[in-house]
Design an enzyme around this catalytic site. Structure first.
Site, short mmCIF file in Angstrom:
data_model
loop_
_atom_site.label_atom_id
_atom_site.label_comp_id
_atom_site.label_asym_id
_atom_site.label_seq_id
_atom_site.Cartn_x
_atom_site.Cartn_y
_atom_site.Cartn_z
N GLY A 78 3.32 2.57 10.62
CA GLY A 78 2.89 1.55 11.55
C GLY A 78 2.70 0.25 11.38
N ALA A 79 1.89 -0.15 10.53
CA ALA A 79 1.52 -1.67 10.39
C ALA A 79 0.73 -1.54 8.96
CB ALA A 79 0.88 -1.90 11.46
N MET A 80 0.49 -2.74 8.85
CA MET A 80 -0.39 -3.01 7.46
C MET A 80 -1.20 -4.30 7.48
SD MET A 80 -0.91 -1.79 4.61
CE MET A 80 -2.19 -2.57 3.33
N GLU A 81 -2.54 -3.87 6.98
CA GLU A 81 -3.27 -4.90 7.26
C GLU A 81 -3.49 -5.99 5.83
OE1 GLU A 81 -3.83 -1.61 6.28
OE2 GLU A 81 -5.39 -1.40 4.90
N ASN A 82 -2.59 -6.40 5.26
CA ASN A 82 -2.73 -7.46 4.19
C ASN A 82 -3.40 -8.60 4.83
OD1 ASN A 82 -0.25 -5.85 3.25
ND2 ASN A 82 0.83 -6.91 5.01
N GLU A 88 -9.81 4.34 6.12
CA GLU A 88 -8.78 4.68 7.24
C GLU A 88 -9.79 5.49 8.33
OE1 GLU A 88 -6.40 3.24 7.82
OE2 GLU A 88 -5.70 2.69 5.93
N GLU A 97 0.84 -1.10 0.22
CA GLU A 97 -0.01 -0.02 0.05
C GLU A 97 0.93 1.12 -0.18
OE1 GLU A 97 -2.44 0.28 3.32
OE2 GLU A 97 -3.71 2.12 2.29
N HIS A 129 -6.40 -1.91 15.16
CA HIS A 129 -6.81 -1.16 13.71
C HIS A 129 -6.75 -2.26 12.62
CE1 HIS A 129 -6.48 2.44 11.22
NE2 HIS A 129 -5.72 1.49 10.57
N GLU A 130 -5.32 -2.81 12.66
CA GLU A 130 -5.19 -3.54 11.47
C GLU A 130 -6.15 -5.03 11.45
OE1 GLU A 130 -3.42 -2.33 9.54
OE2 GLU A 130 -2.35 -0.93 10.72
C1 7MF Z 1 -3.29 2.96 13.63
O1 7MF Z 1 -3.68 2.35 7.86
C2 7MF Z 1 -3.93 4.12 13.13
C3 7MF Z 1 -3.37 4.50 11.67
C4 7MF Z 1 -1.53 2.54 6.22
C5 7MF Z 1 -0.41 2.76 6.78
C6 7MF Z 1 -1.69 1.79 8.97
O2 7MF Z 1 -3.43 0.20 8.54
C7 7MF Z 1 -3.04 1.43 8.10
C8 7MF Z 1 -2.05 1.15 6.49
C9 7MF Z 1 0.00 5.02 7.82
C10 7MF Z 1 -0.39 5.92 8.75
C11 7MF Z 1 -0.95 5.51 9.93
C12 7MF Z 1 -1.39 4.31 10.13
C13 7MF Z 1 -1.41 3.22 8.92
C14 7MF Z 1 -0.45 3.61 7.91
C15 7MF Z 1 -2.20 3.73 11.24
C16 7MF Z 1 -1.79 2.67 12.03
C17 7MF Z 1 -2.40 2.23 13.11
N1 7MF Z 1 -3.21 0.69 5.86
BR1 7MF Z 1 0.71 5.64 6.28
ZN ZN Z 2 -5.35 1.67 8.39
#
Ligand code: 7MF
Ligand code: ZN
Length: 887
Positions: A270-274, A329, A130, A306-307
């Site tokens: 932070g992280a990624m929801e794959n 988001e 992403e 979140h993820e």
């Molecule tokens: C909690 O949104 C809140 C926001 C994209 C990468 C994680 O899950 C995500 C990803 C960014 C900025 C903030 C966050 C994320 C991303 C995030 C993480 C945890 N889809 Br760029």
């Molecule tokens: Zn997110």
């Protein structure tokens, strides 16, 4: 590489140009022969022409930093006249309505310093796709409205790379020649390629199990580098809490047989929801009482949530295009905020979330990067993962929740998931579902998605003692933002109440109503100005507006200091109660020079603080929040120009005044909150530590030996990182003679733990000292620092540029030159991290002319540098006022 030395002005992408995909990909088979320097990727794309597409339409496949080794259609190599390769990708002509395209490419994961696509981190392979990283793995229509079933085979050396992971379920595995092995994964859910992931390496894992409400068994795994296996338990517990919560609150179950989380040290965000395989920055997974603070524990819980929540809000229902980013988001941040509220303290959570919104999002909304929750154009999409899309987006969803009520909102969510499961949709589809499920018109409400800027809400009150009525006139106005000079009125939910002069809530009967409808209600302001008249009000009341901060607006109401004091002592809503105290403190700070902030001037605040310190009936975390002075970044919103050292001096002066006046109270509170026994990160224990460490922070402001001894003793005896770090921070920001020795002790004790070292770097970068800049400059050469690791950049450079206003904005301009130079260097390695750091310069117009000149020079150097990335170009150009909205 995302660099266009030959194109001086990168192109802008517009929402209005959206076209549905001409070709769909129904299934993808991927084969990876993993090698750090030369990974081969074979891809078989089963394509089909969309019904509306003409037969001569070429198939466009995005591709970046790829070496094309071969291309074949239905088993026959394609001749060169059938395809065209350029720096943006591959165009294939003359395709049948349906068929299979086979493409082989070579990539170099170890040279991938952008950390987008397939890269190596600590010797392991991982991916980040992403928003547009998949095109750096193979040629593909890299857009979220192309959804396909993925089957992925990974092959690698078995000894070096025993663990081979991808989305979905493992369906085959075995040994190969030359000590290699393979695993094949199949993801039964069609997905956009941004949710693709692979991870491969020599990882350890912990395993657990979750039984869903309907009785399905799900295997849970957390994969980490082996030396971190003793830091995974909190993340696993958080995952199970999140899974249960989504069942209970949204009726949503997990849908695969396994859920995997991998922690990596090198990660841009932070992280990624794959799907089925989340990849996390290790800072949001790893925790042990001696290495992680209470805040870390909290953040892990919320990011894991979140993820996980994205599995429905993002994966099962995804975005049609990246302009819809807030669809997933904003909604998912709202969901993780509510999860954290339910797991911990709702009031504390809300105050924290409002603080983030007001210090960061209001600032963004007031500057040159202001954009709507649904932007309508961008140059680099990675620049639009913003506090506006995320946090204001969450506020917009929260307002829907407020307007529709918990049950109406839930019906709307159910309908949204039912209608759109397996689809790629828009924010409009989300609002449509809310309307259809409740019958409430949200026509005007939709403006929250399209208009940027923070509305100002002005309240005028009039009490009529004869008629016993209280009239509240609400007026809204939204200042212009770039590209939007005139705004239409918003649909604003205003949760409110009235209280008497003893702080007791009054029943609320609006003009024309037969009976009172409770002591708290939601007014809906839709026009520019509206008056609400309350009946049966025996004496002039104190109005309380925006309970729970029911709308992301700036409220103006002419409270007297006495009214604020009353609300800060009695108001039932934790946010409004806290807000009243903050407003009192803010008035003091902004209307007096530092030397005037003495005990006489601050008397009402001192007495309120004394009562708060002694009020053992109140949640310690709320007491800590009430006793915390408004942040300098928030105060800055109220002054023009911003003079960072003045704001800092005022805040420090008031802190010292409170410290001197309240010393016995602070000491008593500190002692009373001393705890022995095992560490627990629960909200109540964390709240007590928070208040106790705030007392320490006040006490050390006196700069005397007994306060130093207190902090030194806490540092030596601390049984957890929260107390240890709070003591260290207090010492580092003081003139305590042992400060350097303690800093050194901390480093030598924790130098092997990269996440703890990040804290050590941040402490020094935010230190309240004259030589901090020199210190930060020296630390860029320290073995603990690396420009290649985003966490190190954020811990040292961003902490300085955004967390140390006095240091960064020093009048000499040396702070600007230093950070500007670091950004330009970084841009050659990792444009996403460079452009995030550049955010420190976007508000340059808010400062005095000397500072403006210094910041502007750096922005111009960034924008005009040869080979600047699209990401950094966009931030610099927009900050400087260039219109990137026209090509
Ligand atoms: C909690 O949104 C809140 C926001 C994209 C990468 C994680 O899950 C995500 C990803 C960014 C900025 C903030 C966050 C994320 C991303 C995030 C993480 C945890 N889809 Br760029
Ligand atoms: Zn997110």
């Amino acid at each position: 590489m995302d660099r266009k030395a030959s194109t001086p002005k990168p192109a802008t992408v517009y929402l209005k140009d959206y076209q549905p995909p001409a070709w769909q990909i129904e299934a993808v088979e991927l084969e990876f022969d993993l090698d750090p320097q030369a990974t081969r990727v074979r891809s078989r794309l089963q394509f089909r022409r969309a019904p509306e597409t003409g037969p001569d339409t070429p198939l466009h496949l995005d591709g970046e930093a790829l070496e094309l080794l071969g291309i074949a259609l239905d088993g026959e190599p394609l001749t060169a006249d059938r395809y065209r390769l350029d720096e943006a990708g591959l165009e294939v002509r003359g395709l049948p309505e349906t068929g299979v395209l086979e493409i082989e490419t070579r990539i170099n994961p170890s040279a991938n310093t952008e950390l987008s696509g397939l890269y190596t981190s600590s010797g392991n392979f991982c991916t980040q796709c992403e928003a547009e990283g998949f095109r750096r793995i193979t040629f593909y229509p890299d857009r979220p409205d192309v959804m396909a079933r993925f089957t992925t085979t990974l092959r690698a050396d078995k000894a070096a790379t025993p663990v081979l992971l991808s989305n979905g379920n493992p369906i085959a595995s075995g040994e190969l020649e030359d000590g290699r092995h393979y695993v094949t994964w199949q993801d039964p859910f069609p997905k956009p390629c941004y949710l693709f992931a692979l991870v491969a390496g020599d990882l350890g894992w912990i395993q657990d199990r979750f039984v869903t409400r309907s009785g399905r068994e799900v295997d849970l795994y957390i994969y980490v580098q082996k030396h971190n296996l003793d830091k995974c338990d909190h993340a696993m517990a958080s995952l199970k809490h999140a899974m249960r919560w989504d069942e209970e609150v949204y009726g949503r179950e997990y849908d695969l047989d396994r859920y995997m989380i991998v922690a990596v040290d090198d990660f841009n965000m932070g992280a990624m929801e794959n799907k089925g395989l989340n990849v996390f920055n290790s800072r949001y997974v790893l925790a042990r009482p001696d290495t992680a603070t209470d805040a870390d524990y909290q953040n892990i819980e919320s990011v894991i949530g979140h993820e996980y929540f994205h599995n429905w809000s993002g994966n099962r229902v995804t975005c049609r295009d990246w302009f819809q980013l807030s669809l997933k988001e904003g909604f998912t941040v709202f969901r993780d905020q509510e999860f954290s509220s339910d797991m911990n303290s709702r009031g504390v959570q809300r105050i924290g979330d409002v603080n983030i919104l007001r210090t960061h999002q209001f600032r963004e909304d007031a500057g040159p990067m202001a954009h709507p929750v649904k932007p309508d154009h961008y140059v680099a999409i990675d620049n639009f993962y913003t506090v506006t899309v995320y946090n204001k987006g969450a506020e917009v969803v929260r307002m829907l929740h407020t307007l529709l009520g918990a049950e109406g909102f839930r019906r709307g969510c159910d309908l949204y998931f039912e209608r759109h499961d397996g689809q790629a949709v828009t924010t409009d589809d989300f609002v449509n579902a809310m309307e259809a499920a409740t019958g409430v018109s949200l026509q005007q409400f939709r403006r929250w998605y399209d208009q940027a800027g923070t509305p100002e809400l002005e309240v005028e009150r009039h009490y009529d003692p004869q008629a016993r009525t209280c009239a509240l006139t609400l007026r809204q106005h939204c200042p212009p933002t770039p590209g939007q000079s005139d705004k239409q009125p918003f649909h604003i939910p205003v949760a409110m109440g009235l209280c008497d002069r003893e702080g007791r809530a009054l029943p609320l009967r609006l003009y024309g109503e037969a009976a009172a409808g409770g002591e708290s209600r939601v007014l809906e302001l839709c026009r520019e100005e509206e008056t609400f008249v309350f009946q049966d009000i025996p004496a002039e009341p104190v109005p309380v507006l925006l309970r729970g901060f029911s709308a992301p607006v700036k409220l103006a109401l002419d409270y007297t200091d006495a009214e604020l004091a009353l609300l800060s002592a009695h108001e039932s809503d934790p946010f409004c109660r806290w807000e009243a105290g903050q407003t009192l403190a803010r008035r003091l700070l902004l209307t007096h020079p530092p030397q005037a902030l003495d005990a006489d001037t601050a008397r009402p605040l001192i007495e309120a603080a004394r009562r708060t310190l002694a009020d053992t009936a109140l949640d310690p975390a709320l007491r800590a929040l009430a006793l915390t002075l408004p942040a300098e970044g928030y105060l800055a919103e109220f002054v023009d120009p911003i003079e960072p050292e003045q704001l800092h001096a005022a805040r420090q002066a008031l802190r010292l005044t409170l410290s001197r006046a309240l010393r016995p109270d602070l000491e008593a509170c500190y002692e009373q909150l001393t705890e022995t026994g095992a560490y627990s990160p629960d909200a109540a224990s964390a709240g007590r530590r928070r208040l106790r460490n705030l007392c320490l922070n006040y006490l050390i402001a006196c700069e005397d030996d007994s306060a130093y001894q207190l902090a030194l003793r806490q540092y030596e005896q601390a049984g957890n990182m929260t107390d240890s770090l709070a003591a260290l921070q207090a010492l580092v920001n003081s003139d305590c003679p042992q400060r350097e020795a303690v800093l050194e002790d901390f480093y030598s004790r924790w130098q092997q733990d990269t996440l703890v070292v990040d804290k050590w770097l941040s402490l020094q970068a935010t230190a309240d000292r004259a030589d901090t800049l020199e210190r930060v400059q020296a630390l860029t050469g320290h073995p603990a620092f690396s420009l290649s690791n985003p966490n190190k950049v954020y811990a040292l450079l961003r902490a300085f540029a955004q967390g140390n206003p006095v240091g960064f904005h020093q009048a000499s301009g040396a702070g600007y030159r230093f950070i500007g130079e670091q950004i330009r260097t970084l841009d050659g390695r990792n444009p996403q991290v460079a452009s995030r750091l550049a955010a420190a310069f976007t508000d340059w117009r808010r400062y005095n002319p000397t500072r403006q000149a210094g910041m502007r020079t750096e922005l111009e150097k960034m924008r005009d540098a040869g080979g600047v990335s699209r990401d950094l170009y966009e931030i610099a150009a927009r900050s400087l006022g260039d219109d990137t909205g026209t090509n």
